[in-house]
Every structure is written in C-alpha cells, then in structure tokens.
Design a protein around this motif. Structure first.
Motif, PDB file in Angstrom:
ATOM      1  N   VAL A 197      -7.876  45.426  32.864  1.00  0.00           N
ATOM      2  CA  VAL A 197      -6.847  45.219  31.648  1.00  0.00           C
ATOM      3  C   VAL A 197      -5.628  44.137  31.724  1.00  0.00           C
ATOM      4  O   VAL A 197      -5.068  44.215  32.884  1.00  0.00           O
ATOM      5  CB  VAL A 197      -6.392  46.799  31.040  1.00  0.00           C
ATOM      6  N   ASP A 198      -5.547  43.349  30.802  1.00  0.00           N
ATOM      7  CA  ASP A 198      -4.416  42.609  30.792  1.00  0.00           C
ATOM      8  C   ASP A 198      -3.249  43.302  30.062  1.00  0.00           C
ATOM      9  O   ASP A 198      -3.294  43.171  28.771  1.00  0.00           O
ATOM     10  CB  ASP A 198      -4.815  41.166  30.266  1.00  0.00           C
ATOM     11  N   PHE A 199      -2.274  43.933  30.632  1.00  0.00           N
ATOM     12  CA  PHE A 199      -1.363  44.675  30.075  1.00  0.00           C
ATOM     13  C   PHE A 199      -0.376  44.075  28.965  1.00  0.00           C
ATOM     14  O   PHE A 199      -0.122  44.304  27.935  1.00  0.00           O
ATOM     15  CB  PHE A 199      -0.425  45.718  31.147  1.00  0.00           C
ATOM     16  N   MET A 200      -0.295  42.753  29.267  1.00  0.00           N
ATOM     17  CA  MET A 200       0.666  41.950  28.629  1.00  0.00           C
ATOM     18  C   MET A 200       0.032  41.517  27.340  1.00  0.00           C
ATOM     19  O   MET A 200       0.476  41.554  26.218  1.00  0.00           O
ATOM     20  CB  MET A 200       1.097  40.418  29.282  1.00  0.00           C
ATOM     21  N   ALA A 201      -1.145  41.014  27.332  1.00  0.00           N
ATOM     22  CA  ALA A 201      -1.924  40.857  26.157  1.00  0.00           C
ATOM     23  C   ALA A 201      -2.141  42.124  25.325  1.00  0.00           C
ATOM     24  O   ALA A 201      -2.101  41.926  24.149  1.00  0.00           O
ATOM     25  CB  ALA A 201      -3.438  40.377  26.479  1.00  0.00           C
ATOM     26  N   LEU A 202      -2.525  43.192  25.934  1.00  0.00           N
ATOM     27  CA  LEU A 202      -2.788  44.416  25.257  1.00  0.00           C
ATOM     28  C   LEU A 202      -1.516  44.925  24.393  1.00  0.00           C
ATOM     29  O   LEU A 202      -1.582  45.069  23.175  1.00  0.00           O
ATOM     30  CB  LEU A 202      -3.271  45.522  26.127  1.00  0.00           C
ATOM     31  N   PHE A 203      -0.416  44.840  24.866  1.00  0.00           N
ATOM     32  CA  PHE A 203       0.891  45.439  24.378  1.00  0.00           C
ATOM     33  C   PHE A 203       1.301  44.425  23.299  1.00  0.00           C
ATOM     34  O   PHE A 203       1.989  44.655  22.433  1.00  0.00           O
ATOM     35  CB  PHE A 203       1.838  45.838  25.306  1.00  0.00           C
ATOM     36  N   SER A 204       1.155  43.016  23.789  1.00  0.00           N
ATOM     37  CA  SER A 204       1.885  41.862  22.945  1.00  0.00           C
ATOM     38  C   SER A 204       0.844  42.043  21.565  1.00  0.00           C
ATOM     39  O   SER A 204       1.731  41.854  20.365  1.00  0.00           O
ATOM     40  CB  SER A 204       1.532  40.652  23.373  1.00  0.00           C
ATOM     41  N   ALA A 205      -0.090  42.304  21.499  1.00  0.00           N
ATOM     42  CA  ALA A 205      -0.834  42.322  20.492  1.00  0.00           C
ATOM     43  C   ALA A 205      -0.747  43.385  19.530  1.00  0.00           C
ATOM     44  O   ALA A 205      -0.551  43.433  18.291  1.00  0.00           O
ATOM     45  CB  ALA A 205      -2.530  42.317  20.541  1.00  0.00           C
ATOM     46  N   PHE A 206      -0.696  44.549  20.257  1.00  0.00           N
ATOM     47  CA  PHE A 206      -0.234  45.894  19.615  1.00  0.00           C
ATOM     48  C   PHE A 206       1.094  45.793  19.126  1.00  0.00           C
ATOM     49  O   PHE A 206       1.230  46.141  17.821  1.00  0.00           O
ATOM     50  CB  PHE A 206      -0.147  47.146  20.612  1.00  0.00           C
ATOM     51  N   ILE A 207       2.105  45.328  19.521  1.00  0.00           N
ATOM     52  CA  ILE A 207       3.342  45.087  18.905  1.00  0.00           C
ATOM     53  C   ILE A 207       3.451  44.286  17.800  1.00  0.00           C
ATOM     54  O   ILE A 207       3.959  44.456  16.568  1.00  0.00           O
ATOM     55  CB  ILE A 207       4.328  44.767  20.135  1.00  0.00           C
ATOM     56  N   THR A 208       2.755  43.032  17.912  1.00  0.00           N
ATOM     57  CA  THR A 208       2.768  42.053  16.896  1.00  0.00           C
ATOM     58  C   THR A 208       2.008  42.372  15.733  1.00  0.00           C
ATOM     59  O   THR A 208       2.425  42.280  14.454  1.00  0.00           O
ATOM     60  CB  THR A 208       2.007  40.661  17.310  1.00  0.00           C
ATOM     61  N   VAL A 209       0.918  43.135  15.780  1.00  0.00           N
ATOM     62  CA  VAL A 209       0.133  43.860  14.519  1.00  0.00           C
ATOM     63  C   VAL A 209       1.179  44.855  14.063  1.00  0.00           C
ATOM     64  O   VAL A 209       1.040  44.870  12.864  1.00  0.00           O
ATOM     65  CB  VAL A 209      -1.293  44.320  15.080  1.00  0.00           C
ATOM     66  N   GLN A 210       1.616  45.806  14.883  1.00  0.00           N
ATOM     67  CA  GLN A 210       2.475  46.812  14.435  1.00  0.00           C
ATOM     68  C   GLN A 210       3.773  46.190  13.514  1.00  0.00           C
ATOM     69  O   GLN A 210       4.021  46.609  12.626  1.00  0.00           O
ATOM     70  CB  GLN A 210       3.018  47.708  15.661  1.00  0.00           C
ATOM     71  N   ALA A 211       4.276  45.071  14.067  1.00  0.00           N
ATOM     72  CA  ALA A 211       5.498  44.463  13.315  1.00  0.00           C
ATOM     73  C   ALA A 211       5.028  43.921  12.070  1.00  0.00           C
ATOM     74  O   ALA A 211       5.741  43.542  11.090  1.00  0.00           O
ATOM     75  CB  ALA A 211       5.886  43.284  14.168  1.00  0.00           C
ATOM     76  N   ALA A 212       3.649  43.740  11.695  1.00  0.00           N
ATOM     77  CA  ALA A 212       3.216  42.989  10.541  1.00  0.00           C
ATOM     78  C   ALA A 212       3.532  44.127   9.584  1.00  0.00           C
ATOM     79  O   ALA A 212       3.366  43.638   8.353  1.00  0.00           O
ATOM     80  CB  ALA A 212       1.620  42.700  10.761  1.00  0.00           C
ATOM     81  N   ASN A 213       3.538  45.440   9.763  1.00  0.00           N
ATOM     82  CA  ASN A 213       3.677  46.347   8.927  1.00  0.00           C
ATOM     83  C   ASN A 213       5.172  46.147   7.971  1.00  0.00           C
ATOM     84  O   ASN A 213       5.203  47.015   7.049  1.00  0.00           O
ATOM     85  CB  ASN A 213       3.819  47.656   9.456  1.00  0.00           C
ATOM     86  N   ILE A 214       6.052  45.322   8.725  1.00  0.00           N
ATOM     87  CA  ILE A 214       7.303  45.025   8.166  1.00  0.00           C
ATOM     88  C   ILE A 214       7.096  44.167   6.749  1.00  0.00           C
ATOM     89  O   ILE A 214       7.845  44.413   5.810  1.00  0.00           O
ATOM     90  CB  ILE A 214       8.120  44.055   9.134  1.00  0.00           C
ATOM     91  N   PHE A 215       6.175  43.681   6.705  1.00  0.00           N
ATOM     92  CA  PHE A 215       5.657  42.696   5.569  1.00  0.00           C
ATOM     93  C   PHE A 215       4.736  43.373   4.864  1.00  0.00           C
ATOM     94  O   PHE A 215       3.834  42.847   4.054  1.00  0.00           O
ATOM     95  CB  PHE A 215       5.101  41.359   6.000  1.00  0.00           C
ATOM     96  N   ALA A 216       4.516  44.737   4.807  1.00  0.00           N
ATOM     97  CA  ALA A 216       3.323  45.405   4.104  1.00  0.00           C
ATOM     98  C   ALA A 216       3.478  45.277   2.775  1.00  0.00           C
ATOM     99  O   ALA A 216       2.353  45.215   1.885  1.00  0.00           O
ATOM    100  CB  ALA A 216       3.235  46.692   4.568  1.00  0.00           C
ATOM    101  N   SER A 217       4.707  45.613   2.353  1.00  0.00           N
ATOM    102  CA  SER A 217       4.803  45.571   0.679  1.00  0.00           C
ATOM    103  C   SER A 217       4.427  43.964  -0.005  1.00  0.00           C
ATOM    104  O   SER A 217       3.717  43.849  -1.060  1.00  0.00           O
ATOM    105  CB  SER A 217       6.405  45.705   0.306  1.00  0.00           C
ATOM    106  N   LYS A 218       4.694  43.129   0.953  1.00  0.00           N
ATOM    107  CA  LYS A 218       4.516  41.622   0.668  1.00  0.00           C
ATOM    108  C   LYS A 218       2.850  41.257   0.557  1.00  0.00           C
ATOM    109  O   LYS A 218       2.255  40.788  -0.312  1.00  0.00           O
ATOM    110  CB  LYS A 218       5.256  40.461   1.259  1.00  0.00           C
ATOM    111  N   ILE A 219       2.306  41.977   1.650  1.00  0.00           N
ATOM    112  CA  ILE A 219       0.903  41.695   1.808  1.00  0.00           C
ATOM    113  C   ILE A 219       0.012  42.440   0.952  1.00  0.00           C
ATOM    114  O   ILE A 219      -0.912  41.973   0.291  1.00  0.00           O
ATOM    115  CB  ILE A 219       0.325  42.247   3.245  1.00  0.00           C
ATOM    116  N   ALA A 220       0.571  43.405   0.447  1.00  0.00           N
ATOM    117  CA  ALA A 220      -0.168  44.001  -0.637  1.00  0.00           C
ATOM    118  C   ALA A 220       0.129  44.064  -1.834  1.00  0.00           C
ATOM    119  O   ALA A 220      -0.437  44.537  -3.221  1.00  0.00           O
ATOM    120  CB  ALA A 220      -0.058  45.683  -0.456  1.00  0.00           C
ATOM    121  N   ASN A 221       1.033  43.055  -2.206  1.00  0.00           N
ATOM    122  CA  ASN A 221       1.608  42.971  -3.511  1.00  0.00           C
ATOM    123  C   ASN A 221       2.278  43.849  -4.170  1.00  0.00           C
ATOM    124  O   ASN A 221       1.820  44.176  -5.429  1.00  0.00           O
ATOM    125  CB  ASN A 221       0.515  42.140  -4.467  1.00  0.00           C
ATOM    126  N   LEU A 222       2.961  44.737  -3.556  1.00  0.00           N
ATOM    127  CA  LEU A 222       3.498  45.735  -4.194  1.00  0.00           C
ATOM    128  C   LEU A 222       4.809  45.754  -5.159  1.00  0.00           C
ATOM    129  O   LEU A 222       5.699  44.749  -4.680  1.00  0.00           O
ATOM    130  CB  LEU A 222       3.854  46.911  -3.238  1.00  0.00           C
TER     131      LEU A 222
END
Length: 123
Positions: free
Chosen positions: A98-123
């Motif tokens: 397992v590449d820990f840097m890749a695993l956690f980088s992707a997790f954190i980046t996708v999790q950070a996308a929740n910041i833009f959730a209202s814009k993504i869902a056009n709320l």
C-alpha cells in the motif's frame, strides 16, 4: 398526499467524488501502479460511505416525517464512520504494498470536495 418539496440532486456529489477518485488514481499512475491502486482505494473509502450517508439523509422529508428523518440521519452518520473504518482496514489488509501517501492524499482530496457540495448539487 403529494410531496411539494423536490429532493435536491445530491447524487451529483457522489458522481463528482467518483470522477475525482478516478482522476487522482490516473495521476498517481504516473508514479506507479501500486500508487494508483492505493489512490483509487482512498477515493473509494471516502466516496462509498458518503454515498450511503446521502442516501440515508435524503430518504425522508417533510414535517410529518421528522422522527424518520432524524433516525435516518443518525444511522447514516454512524454507518458512514463504520464503513470508512472498514474501508481503511480492508485497504491495509488487501493492498500489498500500500502506498500510504497516495491512499491518504486521495482520501483527503475527495473528502475536501464536500466543501463544494452545495455548488455541485446546485442547492
């Protein structure tokens, strides 16, 4: 009785997270195949529990359903944490190496996308 309030298109958040997970995995493919697999796993560890939570959170609506809404929100939040823990345990157990840097980088980046959730869902 018909429902007067339309459910927001929150499924777009899950689709965005799936696409972002794939994009991050493709970028890590430039490093190695192990990094790409780890990055994809990290993105899915975030996306799958979040999709379940979204499903539970928007299952009920309306003032008459408030007990069901609250119960569903609590269940969704609890299961989101449990599914995330299971996802990490499975990644650590099944991905070798397992590449820990890749695993956690992707997790954190996708999790950070929740910041833009209202814009993504056009709320």
């Amino acid at each position: 009785m018909s429902q007067t309030i339309q459910r927001p298109p929150v499924f777009r958040i899950t689709l965005f997270q799936l696409g972002l997970s794939g994009l991050i995995a493709l970028l890590f493919l430039l490093k190695s195949q192990d990094a790409a697999v780890s990055a994809l796993a990290g993105g899915m560890i975030c996306t799958v529990p979040n999709a379940y939570f979204i499903y539970k959170a928007f299952k009920y609506s309306g003032a008459r359903q408030i007990d069901n809404v609250l119960r569903s929100l609590y269940q969704g939040g609890t299961w989101k944490i449990v599914l995330t823990a299971i996802g990490f345990a499975a990644a650590f157990k099944l991905i070798n190496p397992v590449d820990f840097m890749a695993l956690f980088s992707a997790f954190i980046t996708v999790q950070a996308a929740n910041i833009f959730a209202s814009k993504i869902a056009n709320l």
